[in-house]
Design an enzyme around this catalytic site. Structure first.
Site, mmCIF file in Angstrom:
data_model
loop_
_atom_site.group_PDB
_atom_site.id
_atom_site.type_symbol
_atom_site.label_atom_id
_atom_site.label_comp_id
_atom_site.label_asym_id
_atom_site.label_seq_id
_atom_site.Cartn_x
_atom_site.Cartn_y
_atom_site.Cartn_z
ATOM 1 N N CYS A 181 55.412 3.998 63.738
ATOM 2 C CA CYS A 181 54.651 4.572 64.856
ATOM 3 C C CYS A 181 55.467 5.539 65.707
ATOM 4 O O CYS A 181 55.217 6.744 65.681
ATOM 5 C CB CYS A 181 54.112 3.448 65.740
ATOM 6 S SG CYS A 181 52.945 2.407 64.867
HETATM 7 N N1 LIG Z 1 52.591 -1.044 61.997
HETATM 8 C C1 LIG Z 1 52.310 -0.943 63.278
HETATM 9 O O1 LIG Z 1 52.978 -1.532 64.113
HETATM 10 C C2 LIG Z 1 51.129 -0.121 63.772
HETATM 11 C C3 LIG Z 1 50.676 -0.307 65.097
HETATM 12 C C4 LIG Z 1 49.611 0.436 65.553
HETATM 13 C C5 LIG Z 1 49.017 1.384 64.713
HETATM 14 N N2 LIG Z 1 49.495 1.571 63.440
HETATM 15 C C6 LIG Z 1 48.815 2.565 62.607
HETATM 16 O O2 LIG Z 1 47.951 1.875 61.711
HETATM 17 C C7 LIG Z 1 47.895 2.547 60.453
HETATM 18 C C8 LIG Z 1 48.276 1.580 59.348
HETATM 19 O O3 LIG Z 1 49.627 1.175 59.538
HETATM 20 P P1 LIG Z 1 50.236 -0.123 58.864
HETATM 21 O O4 LIG Z 1 51.551 -0.364 59.525
HETATM 22 O O5 LIG Z 1 49.230 -1.215 58.831
HETATM 23 O O6 LIG Z 1 50.477 0.406 57.368
HETATM 24 P P2 LIG Z 1 50.818 -0.489 56.083
HETATM 25 O O7 LIG Z 1 51.551 0.409 55.164
HETATM 26 O O8 LIG Z 1 51.436 -1.775 56.499
HETATM 27 O O9 LIG Z 1 49.404 -0.827 55.467
HETATM 28 C C9 LIG Z 1 48.547 0.125 54.942
HETATM 29 C C10 LIG Z 1 47.869 -0.457 53.719
HETATM 30 O O10 LIG Z 1 46.912 0.491 53.263
HETATM 31 C C11 LIG Z 1 46.882 0.442 51.848
HETATM 32 N N3 LIG Z 1 46.241 1.660 51.368
HETATM 33 C C12 LIG Z 1 46.730 2.921 51.362
HETATM 34 N N4 LIG Z 1 45.808 3.775 50.893
HETATM 35 C C13 LIG Z 1 44.707 3.049 50.596
HETATM 36 C C14 LIG Z 1 43.419 3.375 50.096
HETATM 37 N N5 LIG Z 1 43.071 4.625 49.807
HETATM 38 N N6 LIG Z 1 42.538 2.376 49.905
HETATM 39 C C15 LIG Z 1 42.879 1.103 50.182
HETATM 40 N N7 LIG Z 1 44.076 0.732 50.679
HETATM 41 C C16 LIG Z 1 44.983 1.696 50.886
HETATM 42 C C17 LIG Z 1 48.329 0.248 51.456
HETATM 43 O O11 LIG Z 1 48.465 -0.292 50.147
HETATM 44 C C18 LIG Z 1 48.808 -0.729 52.552
HETATM 45 O O12 LIG Z 1 48.653 -2.076 52.142
HETATM 46 C C19 LIG Z 1 48.805 3.750 60.580
HETATM 47 O O13 LIG Z 1 48.055 4.854 60.986
HETATM 48 C C20 LIG Z 1 49.744 3.359 61.711
HETATM 49 O O14 LIG Z 1 50.273 4.473 62.387
HETATM 50 C C21 LIG Z 1 50.523 0.817 62.940
#
Ligand SMILES: NC(=O)c1ccc[n+]([C@@H]2O[C@H](COP(=O)([O-])OP(=O)(O)OC[C@H]3O[C@@H](n4cnc5c(N)ncnc54)[C@H](O)[C@@H]3O)[C@@H](O)[C@H]2O)c1
Length: 439
Positions: free
Chosen positions: A278
């Site tokens: 992030c």
């Molecule tokens: N990690 C954090 O602390 C956090 C906090 C707030 C917001 N975010 C935001 O949330 C979003 C997700 O982050 P995250 O940390 O959960 O990512 P992550 O990588 O942990 O999880 C994303 C998941 O999406 C899956 N994926 C990717 N493309 C796909 C598709 N086309 N169809 C189905 N599944 C698919 C991946 O395999 C993965 O399991 C990002 O935009 C991030 O900036 C993250």
């Protein structure tokens, strides 16, 4: 009643009666906790992920995200409220499609929306009248309106007439035991008042407070303001740390005293640099978009510069520490404590510890590490197995570097050893026999 209000009323009724089916695309740090919360509220939730190892773990009731307790996940899987799949055709059966896929940067620091685009294409193929589509992934203002909506409408259905659309940023803070999905207020901005109303009603079932805003753009901007605020303040305090070092002032003592002011000051702490999916990334989504409107975000660029220079500074401090005992970096055994990007999480994405290791390795250091959350490290040129810390403390390396301040590290024990320590997190107690260099 217009067909739009009839569709909204029908969806609201299905939400209130828990008959609405909820699909969550992307079962990572954001998607899995969310899916579990909906399932705990007795919705029938289907999690979608292209990574089949994740869907297998979920269907077996096994949690792979530390913030999702094993027993909570197992209970909702056993009760039939949560199931996971890689079969995107099952999206058709969902009333709600919630998109939680990654939004990284390209090498050029431009937004990489390819994951969002793929997920939206899947949602578009499954779109039927009356559905609600929500984007949760962090992104620049305008994404929902300019990228998501046209793709969803390409099949002929119209947003706010035939289906509902909203943006609701995820604010989860992995590893935070106090604030979890349930008690973090949820921002919701729909592409129309009806979109805001149905999405707010949905989130109102799983979070204590929903904050509705007037548009998807405002909701997108809220999240970027929050994360830019952190990136810039961390940049400021890192610069103050560099300044204090030159002026021989203890920055940690300064911050501890400053934070006693009951108003107008909020403590941020220096460190080895930014990490995670992030804070190092999101501000650049904003500066990229602002540049399209001819606006240069100077604070973001400056903070990025200062924060990005911290790993070099840490290596300088390691060189100072080794120099104090007449050793070079080249050939020295340097042990890194914590390679995750922050305390008590197992996430290594963008971790500054990796940059520090890369810089040290280029200068000939012999590296090892301990991280209770990351038993093996495979990254770039590194393929290392984590080492048991008690063995390291019996046969001390030339330098120990606290890169991440995990709670379980025995700082008191280290302080009582003869170790040479570079502490980037102010985790070491004062006193003891160890020689400690702080940043
Ligand atoms: N990690 C954090 O602390 C956090 C906090 C707030 C917001 N975010 C935001 O949330 C979003 C997700 O982050 P995250 O940390 O959960 O990512 P992550 O990588 O942990 O999880 C994303 C998941 O999406 C899956 N994926 C990717 N493309 C796909 C598709 N086309 N169809 C189905 N599944 C698919 C991946 O395999 C993965 O399991 C990002 O935009 C991030 O900036 C993250």
């Amino acid at each position: 009643m217009t067909s739009r209000s009839a569709l909204a009323a029908a969806l609201l009724e299905r939400i209130h009666s828990r008959q609405a089916t909820v699909g969550v695309i992307g079962l990572g740090y954001v998607g899995l906790p969310l899916a579990v919360e909906f399932a705990r509220q007795r919705f029938h939730v289907t999690g979608f992920d292209v990574d089949e190892s994740k869907t297998t773990h979920i269907n077996a009731g096994r949690s792979y995200i530390p913030d999702v307790p094993q027993d909570e996940l197992a209970a909702v899987v056993a009760s039939g409220h949560l199931t996971a799949t890689s079969d995107m055709s099952r999206l058709r059966a969902m009333d709600v499609i919630d998109i939680c896929v990654p939004t990284p940067l390209r090498k050029t620091k431009d937004p990489d929306l390819s994951y969002v685009v793929l997920a939206v294409d899947e949602a578009a193929a499954a779109l039927t009248p009356g559905k609600l589509v929500i984007l949760e992934s962090t992104t620049y203002p305008g994404t929902t309106e300019e990228v998501v909506q046209p793709k969803l409408e390409a099949g002929g259905l119209k947003a706010d007439e035939d289906f509902f659309l909203a943006f609701s940023p995820e604010r989860v803070d992995p590893g935070n035991q106090t604030y979890l999905t349930r008690n973090i207020p949820k921002i919701v901005g729909g592409s129309s008042p009806a979109g805001t109303r149905v999405a707010s009603a949905l989130y109102g079932t799983i979070v204590e407070k929903v904050v509705s805003v007037s548009s998807t753009r405002v909701a997108e901007m809220v999240k970027l303001l929050e994360n830019t605020f952190r990136a810039v303040n961390i940049g400021l305090v890192n610069e103050v740390a560099l300044m204090c070092h030159k002026m021989d002032i203890d920055v940690w003592e300064v911050i501890d005293a400053a934070k006693t002011k009951p108003f107008g000051f909020m403590p941020f702490y220096p460190g080895p640099g930014l990490g995670g999916h992030c804070i190092p990334i999101d501000p650049f989504y904003l500066s990229w978009k602002a540049r399209q409107s001819g606006f240069e975000c100077r604070f973001i660029e400056l903070a990025g510069h200062v924060n990005g220079s911290m790993p070099d500074y840490v290596v300088e401090r390691i060189a100072d520490a080794l120099n104090s005992v007449r050793k070079p970096i080249n050939g020295s055994r340097i042990h890194i404590l914590g390679v995750a990007y922050k305390k008590d999480v197992g996430d290594m994405r963008e971790s500054p510890a990796l940059d520090i290791m890369e810089l040290l390795s280029r200068r000939g250091a012999v590296l090892s590490y301990t991280d209770p959350f990351i038993p093996e490290l495979r990254h770039g040129r590194f393929a290392l197995k984590g080492v048991d810390l008690s063995a390291t403390l019996r046969d001390l390396p030339d330098c120990l570097v606290v890169a991440t301040n995990h709670s379980t590290f025995p700082y008191d024990l280290i302080a009582q050893s003869r170790a040479l320590v570079v502490d980037t997190r102010n985790a070491m107690p004062s006193g003891g026999t160890a020689i400690v260099f702080r940043i």
